[in-house]
Design an enzyme around this catalytic site. Structure first.
Site, PDB file in Angstrom:
ATOM      1  N   THR A   1      -7.891  12.963   0.407  1.00  0.00           N
ATOM      2  CA  THR A   1      -9.036  13.223   1.274  1.00  0.00           C
ATOM      3  C   THR A   1      -8.812  14.414   2.197  1.00  0.00           C
ATOM      4  O   THR A   1      -9.739  15.172   2.484  1.00  0.00           O
ATOM      5  CB  THR A   1      -9.346  11.971   2.119  1.00  0.00           C
ATOM      6  OG1 THR A   1      -9.647  10.889   1.240  1.00  0.00           O
ATOM      7  CG2 THR A   1     -10.536  12.204   3.041  1.00  0.00           C
TER       8      THR A   1
ATOM      9  N   SER B   1      -5.429  10.160  -5.455  1.00  0.00           N
ATOM     10  CA  SER B   1      -4.209   9.353  -5.445  1.00  0.00           C
ATOM     11  C   SER B   1      -4.329   8.113  -6.330  1.00  0.00           C
ATOM     12  O   SER B   1      -3.317   7.535  -6.725  1.00  0.00           O
ATOM     13  CB  SER B   1      -3.826   8.956  -4.024  1.00  0.00           C
ATOM     14  OG  SER B   1      -4.683   7.972  -3.497  1.00  0.00           O
ATOM     15  N   SER B   2      -5.551   7.715  -6.676  1.00  0.00           N
ATOM     16  CA  SER B   2      -5.719   6.599  -7.609  1.00  0.00           C
ATOM     17  C   SER B   2      -5.189   6.944  -8.995  1.00  0.00           C
ATOM     18  O   SER B   2      -4.915   6.056  -9.802  1.00  0.00           O
ATOM     19  CB  SER B   2      -7.196   6.210  -7.707  1.00  0.00           C
ATOM     20  OG  SER B   2      -7.691   5.791  -6.455  1.00  0.00           O
TER      21      SER B   2
ATOM     22  N   THR C   1      -4.450   8.462   0.547  1.00  0.00           N
ATOM     23  CA  THR C   1      -3.938   7.261   1.216  1.00  0.00           C
ATOM     24  C   THR C   1      -3.826   6.047   0.297  1.00  0.00           C
ATOM     25  O   THR C   1      -3.005   5.167   0.539  1.00  0.00           O
ATOM     26  CB  THR C   1      -4.834   6.885   2.410  1.00  0.00           C
ATOM     27  OG1 THR C   1      -6.173   6.659   1.950  1.00  0.00           O
ATOM     28  CG2 THR C   1      -4.831   7.985   3.459  1.00  0.00           C
ATOM     29  N   ASP C   2      -4.631   5.984  -0.766  1.00  0.00           N
ATOM     30  CA  ASP C   2      -4.700   4.748  -1.553  1.00  0.00           C
ATOM     31  C   ASP C   2      -3.355   4.352  -2.153  1.00  0.00           C
ATOM     32  O   ASP C   2      -3.018   3.166  -2.200  1.00  0.00           O
ATOM     33  CB  ASP C   2      -5.744   4.873  -2.662  1.00  0.00           C
ATOM     34  CG  ASP C   2      -7.166   4.822  -2.128  1.00  0.00           C
ATOM     35  OD1 ASP C   2      -7.339   4.441  -0.948  1.00  0.00           O
ATOM     36  OD2 ASP C   2      -8.106   5.146  -2.872  1.00  0.00           O
TER      37      ASP C   2
ATOM     38  N   THR D   1       2.630  -0.269   4.170  1.00  0.00           N
ATOM     39  CA  THR D   1       1.483  -0.733   3.394  1.00  0.00           C
ATOM     40  C   THR D   1       0.209  -0.193   4.023  1.00  0.00           C
ATOM     41  O   THR D   1       0.105  -0.111   5.250  1.00  0.00           O
ATOM     42  CB  THR D   1       1.437  -2.273   3.382  1.00  0.00           C
ATOM     43  OG1 THR D   1       2.594  -2.773   2.687  1.00  0.00           O
ATOM     44  CG2 THR D   1       0.182  -2.796   2.689  1.00  0.00           C
TER      45      THR D   1
ATOM     46  N   ARG E   1       3.569 -12.543  -6.613  1.00  0.00           N
ATOM     47  CA  ARG E   1       3.130 -12.698  -5.227  1.00  0.00           C
ATOM     48  C   ARG E   1       2.808 -14.173  -4.979  1.00  0.00           C
ATOM     49  O   ARG E   1       1.865 -14.724  -5.554  1.00  0.00           O
ATOM     50  CB  ARG E   1       1.934 -11.803  -4.943  1.00  0.00           C
ATOM     51  CG  ARG E   1       2.220 -10.323  -5.210  1.00  0.00           C
ATOM     52  CD  ARG E   1       1.072  -9.435  -4.799  1.00  0.00           C
ATOM     53  NE  ARG E   1       0.928  -9.438  -3.354  1.00  0.00           N
ATOM     54  CZ  ARG E   1      -0.226  -9.566  -2.716  1.00  0.00           C
ATOM     55  NH1 ARG E   1      -1.352  -9.738  -3.395  1.00  0.00           N
ATOM     56  NH2 ARG E   1      -0.280  -9.543  -1.404  1.00  0.00           N
TER      57      ARG E   1
ATOM     58  N   CYS F   1       1.741 -12.724   2.144  1.00  0.00           N
ATOM     59  CA  CYS F   1       1.562 -12.397   3.560  1.00  0.00           C
ATOM     60  C   CYS F   1       2.103 -10.987   3.826  1.00  0.00           C
ATOM     61  O   CYS F   1       3.133 -10.594   3.280  1.00  0.00           O
ATOM     62  CB  CYS F   1       2.307 -13.389   4.451  1.00  0.00           C
ATOM     63  SG  CYS F   1       1.795 -15.109   4.226  1.00  0.00           S
TER      64      CYS F   1
END
Length: 341
Positions: free
Chosen positions: A12, A57-58, A88-89, A165, A245, A278
């Site tokens: 971006t 970035s995807s 950022t992704d 994250t 996860r 979490c």
């Protein structure tokens, strides 16, 4: 005078809005730099290079991560620090991967970007870029880098790259390292928390790596998860590892088929690592009976690692070692500060 290399991958920060479609799209890197004339006021020599063409970035891949490692390694002796402009992704994935690929890093590799294009009036990109350059150029009284590791700088905070994250798609403070404190905080002055930094072997060279094995998958447990689908994932050809996860402190359903499927996976040489859903806290498989049963099935604890750090670490280790036992051993060790041991 410090020398810093700006590496523009896309994202971006360097985009412009298409007047016909209204969508954001990459534009020439020179235009990005022209929007930040403040960089000329630094007592820093800044050079630049870019991915051609820039990518969203995807679309980031392990091959792009190794390209980025080559870009830094090939110019390592020419610069005092590196700033990577990135969308950022997937920034946390790329920063995590680079932390493993650049062993014994003695210079800053600072990732940054923005939530708004740098040409917009309210952009966060200018401050992020200017401060990232300042951090990349910063040295102590001995002439050594103040931040000899891979970091992400965003919205006044420098975070360890493989602890980070993305927490928000809309706010300027897009990133957080929930299980590790900030490496630096930028206000009127930049406060460096040097006691939190990694300490490299200054008398030894940085060792780059250029191979990753992406035969890994991430899946999340949820109430009602189906046995046939889990077994189908585990039976995927060439799959070498699973980032699973789990709930809370590392718990899973106590259905007999769950433990049996995981036991079969580990017995057939697959590495299964337990990462909590979490964002804060750590996996403690001895805390509840469900976690203990996972241990009995051969699942290993991911501790307080992020998903991004775990999956890229597996790719890194699988490229180095064929033996699953060796991969398991190193997954439980902190290689680049990604785990609290």
């Amino acid at each position: 005078m410090s020398k810093v290399l700006l590496i523009y991958t896309g994202g971006t920060i360097g985009m412009n809005r298409n007047p016909q479609t209204g969508a954001l799209e990459p534009f020439d890197f020179a235009h990005l730099l022209s929007n930040v004339p403040e960089l000329g006021a630094f007592d820093v020599e800044i050079d630049s290079c870019q991915f051609d063409p820039p990518i969203d970035s995807s679309d980031m891949t392990p091959a792009r991560w190794t390209d980025l490692a080559h870009t830094i390694a090939d110019r390592y002796d020419m610069f005092d620090g590196f700033v990577v402009l990135h969308g950022t992704d997937t920034m946390a994935y790329t920063a995590s991967a680079l932390s493993y690929l650049l062993e014994n890093l003695t210079k800053p590799v600072i990732f940054t970007g923005s939530q708004l294009p740098i040409g917009q009036l309210r952009t966060d990109g200018k401050e992020n870029l200017i401060t990232a350059v300042e951090i990349a150029a910063a040295k102590n009284g001995q002439g050594r880098a103040l931040v000899p590791e891979v970091g992400i700088y965003f919205s006044g905070r420098l975070l360890r790259g493989n602890r980070t994250t993305k927490q928000s798609a809309d706010e300027f403070n897009a990133f957080e390292s929930f299980n590790y404190p900030h490496l630096a905080d930028a206000g009127v002055n930049i406060l460096y928390h040097t006691e939190r930094m990694l300490t490299p072997q200054w008398d030894k060279p940085m060792t780059p790596h250029f191979r990753l094995d992406n035969n890994v998958i991430i899946f999340s447990l949820f109430p009602g998860i189906r046995e046939d689908l889990v077994r189908h994932i585990i039976a995927t050809p060439n799959l070498r590892s699973i980032v699973m996860r789990t709930f809370g402190s590392g718990n899973a359903p106590q259905r007999p088929w769950v433990m049996q499927a995981l036991r079969e996976a580990t017995q057939h040489g697959k590495v299964v690592i337990n990462i909590s859903q979490c964002v804060q806290g750590t996996v403690e498989m001895g805390r509840y009976d469900t976690g203990y049963q996972l241990q009995e099935a051969g699942v290993i604890s991911g501790g307080d690692a992020t998903v991004e750090a775990a999956v890229t670490k597996l790719m890194f280790l699988q490229a180095l070692y064929d033996d699953p036992a060796t991969v398991r051993k190193y997954m439980e060790r902190s290689l680049r500060g990604e785990l609290t041991i």
